[in-house]
Design a protein around this motif. Structure first.
Motif, PDB file in Angstrom:
ATOM      1  N   LEU A  75      49.715 -31.625  -9.327  1.00 24.06           N
ATOM      2  CA  LEU A  75      50.501 -30.902  -8.330  1.00 24.06           C
ATOM      3  C   LEU A  75      51.863 -30.676  -8.965  1.00 24.06           C
ATOM      4  N   LEU A  76      52.239 -29.429  -9.119  1.00 23.25           N
ATOM      5  CA  LEU A  76      53.510 -29.073  -9.743  1.00 23.25           C
ATOM      6  C   LEU A  76      54.509 -28.793  -8.634  1.00 23.25           C
ATOM      7  N   CYS A  77      55.660 -29.429  -8.692  1.00 22.62           N
ATOM      8  CA  CYS A  77      56.653 -29.249  -7.640  1.00 22.62           C
ATOM      9  C   CYS A  77      57.973 -28.792  -8.256  1.00 22.62           C
ATOM     10  N   LEU A  78      58.484 -27.677  -7.758  1.00 23.18           N
ATOM     11  CA  LEU A  78      59.767 -27.136  -8.199  1.00 23.18           C
ATOM     12  C   LEU A  78      60.778 -27.268  -7.068  1.00 23.18           C
ATOM     13  N   SER A  79      61.998 -27.593  -7.421  1.00 25.30           N
ATOM     14  CA  SER A  79      63.051 -27.639  -6.412  1.00 25.30           C
ATOM     15  C   SER A  79      63.585 -26.229  -6.184  1.00 25.30           C
ATOM     16  N   ALA A  80      64.169 -26.037  -5.028  1.00 15.84           N
ATOM     17  CA  ALA A  80      64.809 -24.765  -4.695  1.00 15.84           C
ATOM     18  C   ALA A  80      66.170 -25.074  -4.100  1.00 15.84           C
ATOM     19  N   GLU A  81      67.102 -24.131  -4.245  1.00 18.79           N
ATOM     20  CA  GLU A  81      68.473 -24.394  -3.798  1.00 18.79           C
ATOM     21  C   GLU A  81      68.672 -24.218  -2.304  1.00 18.79           C
ATOM     22  N   SER A  82      67.695 -23.622  -1.605  1.00 22.88           N
ATOM     23  CA  SER A  82      67.815 -23.444  -0.160  1.00 22.88           C
ATOM     24  C   SER A  82      66.432 -23.207   0.441  1.00 22.88           C
ATOM     25  N   ARG A  83      66.376 -23.283   1.770  1.00 20.12           N
ATOM     26  CA  ARG A  83      65.128 -22.973   2.474  1.00 20.12           C
ATOM     27  C   ARG A  83      64.723 -21.531   2.199  1.00 20.12           C
ATOM     28  N   ALA A  84      65.712 -20.644   2.208  1.00 19.68           N
ATOM     29  CA  ALA A  84      65.426 -19.227   1.969  1.00 19.68           C
ATOM     30  C   ALA A  84      64.830 -19.018   0.578  1.00 19.68           C
ATOM     31  N   LYS A  85      65.299 -19.771  -0.426  1.00 18.77           N
ATOM     32  CA  LYS A  85      64.769 -19.645  -1.788  1.00 18.77           C
ATOM     33  C   LYS A  85      63.333 -20.174  -1.872  1.00 18.77           C
ATOM     34  N   VAL A  86      63.012 -21.190  -1.073  1.00 20.96           N
ATOM     35  CA  VAL A  86      61.624 -21.660  -0.999  1.00 20.96           C
ATOM     36  C   VAL A  86      60.740 -20.509  -0.541  1.00 20.96           C
ATOM     37  N   ASP A  87      61.125 -19.900   0.592  1.00 22.90           N
ATOM     38  CA  ASP A  87      60.335 -18.801   1.139  1.00 22.90           C
ATOM     39  C   ASP A  87      60.268 -17.615   0.175  1.00 22.90           C
ATOM     40  N   GLU A  88      61.377 -17.313  -0.468  1.00 21.50           N
ATOM     41  CA  GLU A  88      61.422 -16.178  -1.392  1.00 21.50           C
ATOM     42  C   GLU A  88      60.419 -16.362  -2.538  1.00 21.50           C
ATOM     43  N   ASP A 117      48.327 -20.604  -8.016  1.00 20.35           N
ATOM     44  CA  ASP A 117      48.482 -19.436  -8.885  1.00 20.35           C
ATOM     45  C   ASP A 117      47.115 -18.778  -9.096  1.00 20.35           C
ATOM     46  N   LEU A 118      47.035 -17.800  -9.964  1.00 20.70           N
ATOM     47  CA  LEU A 118      45.803 -17.043 -10.157  1.00 20.70           C
ATOM     48  C   LEU A 118      44.625 -17.905 -10.592  1.00 20.70           C
ATOM     49  N   ASP A 119      44.904 -19.033 -11.237  1.00 19.70           N
ATOM     50  CA  ASP A 119      43.842 -19.914 -11.726  1.00 19.70           C
ATOM     51  C   ASP A 119      43.581 -21.113 -10.825  1.00 19.70           C
ATOM     52  N   GLY A 120      44.328 -21.230  -9.729  1.00 22.85           N
ATOM     53  CA  GLY A 120      44.105 -22.318  -8.793  1.00 22.85           C
ATOM     54  C   GLY A 120      45.014 -23.521  -8.973  1.00 22.85           C
ATOM     55  N   HIS A 121      45.975 -23.455  -9.909  1.00 22.57           N
ATOM     56  CA  HIS A 121      46.936 -24.549 -10.060  1.00 22.57           C
ATOM     57  C   HIS A 121      47.881 -24.526  -8.854  1.00 22.57           C
ATOM     58  N   THR A 122      48.099 -25.681  -8.262  1.00 20.81           N
ATOM     59  CA  THR A 122      48.942 -25.764  -7.067  1.00 20.81           C
ATOM     60  C   THR A 122      50.399 -25.989  -7.449  1.00 20.81           C
ATOM     61  N   TRP A 123      51.267 -25.114  -6.918  1.00 20.88           N
ATOM     62  CA  TRP A 123      52.714 -25.184  -7.118  1.00 20.88           C
ATOM     63  C   TRP A 123      53.353 -25.419  -5.763  1.00 20.88           C
ATOM     64  N   GLU A 124      54.147 -26.475  -5.652  1.00 17.99           N
ATOM     65  CA  GLU A 124      54.921 -26.746  -4.447  1.00 17.99           C
ATOM     66  C   GLU A 124      56.365 -26.343  -4.712  1.00 17.99           C
TER      67      GLU A 124
END
Length: 135
Positions: A75-88, A117-124
Motif C-alpha cells: 500500500l503506497l501512501c503519499l502525503s498531501a498539503e491539504s484536503r483539497a490536494k487529496v481530492d485533486e 493505478d492502471l495495474d492495480g497498485h493501491t495509492w493512498e
C-alpha cells in the motif's frame, strides 16, 4: 545533511501507459533513468517510482511477481498539503483511468482517499492537520 530517498519498484503491464497515467497526475518522467522497459516517475525530490515491465522486474527477484489486481503486495501512501490536494490528485487519477478503491476516510484531523493505478497498485493520499501532529 544527507536526504535519504526511496525508490519504489513496481511491475507494470505497459510502461508507456504508466508514463501517460502518472504524467496526467502531474508527475514528471526522468528520461535519464527511463528506457523502453522502465519509467522513472519523479514524485518528489526524495521519492521515485520505477515502473518496470514485468520482464525487467523479474531481473531483480526470484520470487513470483504479485498480481496487484487480485493480491495486495504493497500500500503506497503519499502525503498531501491539504484536503483539497487529496481530492485533486485522486480525481486526476480517476480521470486518467485509475479506479477508486475506498470511500473517503475523514476523521476531521485526518483525511484521505485512495485509488488503484492502471495495474492495480493501491495509492493512498492523506492529509493530516499539522496541529494534530504536533499535539
Amino acid at each position: 545533511m544527507y536526504q535519504q530517498m526511496i525508490f519504489v519498484n513496481l511491475a507494470v503491464n505497459d510502461v508507456d501507459a504508466s508514463k501517460k497515467f502518472f504524467t496526467e497526475l502531474g508527475y514528471t518522467i526522468n528520461p535519464q533513468f527511463s528506457t523502453d522497459d522502465c519509467a522513472c516517475v519523479v514524485i518528489s525530490d526524495t521519492i521515485v517510482a520505477m515502473m518496470l515491465s514485468k520482464q525487467r522486474y523479474a531481473d531483480f527477484t526470484k520470487k513470483e511477481i504479485a498480481d496487484p489486481t487480485t493480491t495486495s503486495e504493497v500500500l503506497l501512501c503519499l502525503s498531501a498539503e491539504s484536503r483539497a490536494k487529496v481530492d485533486e490528485l485522486v480525481d486526476k487519477a480517476l480521470a486518467a483511468g485509475g479506479t477508486g478503491t475506498e470511500e473517503a476516510m475523514d476523521q476531521g484531523f485526518m483525511y484521505g482517499r485512495s485509488f488503484d493505478d492502471l495495474d492495480g497498485h493501491t495509492w493512498e493520499v492523506m492529509w493530516m492537520d499539522p496541529a494534530a501532529v504536533q499535539g
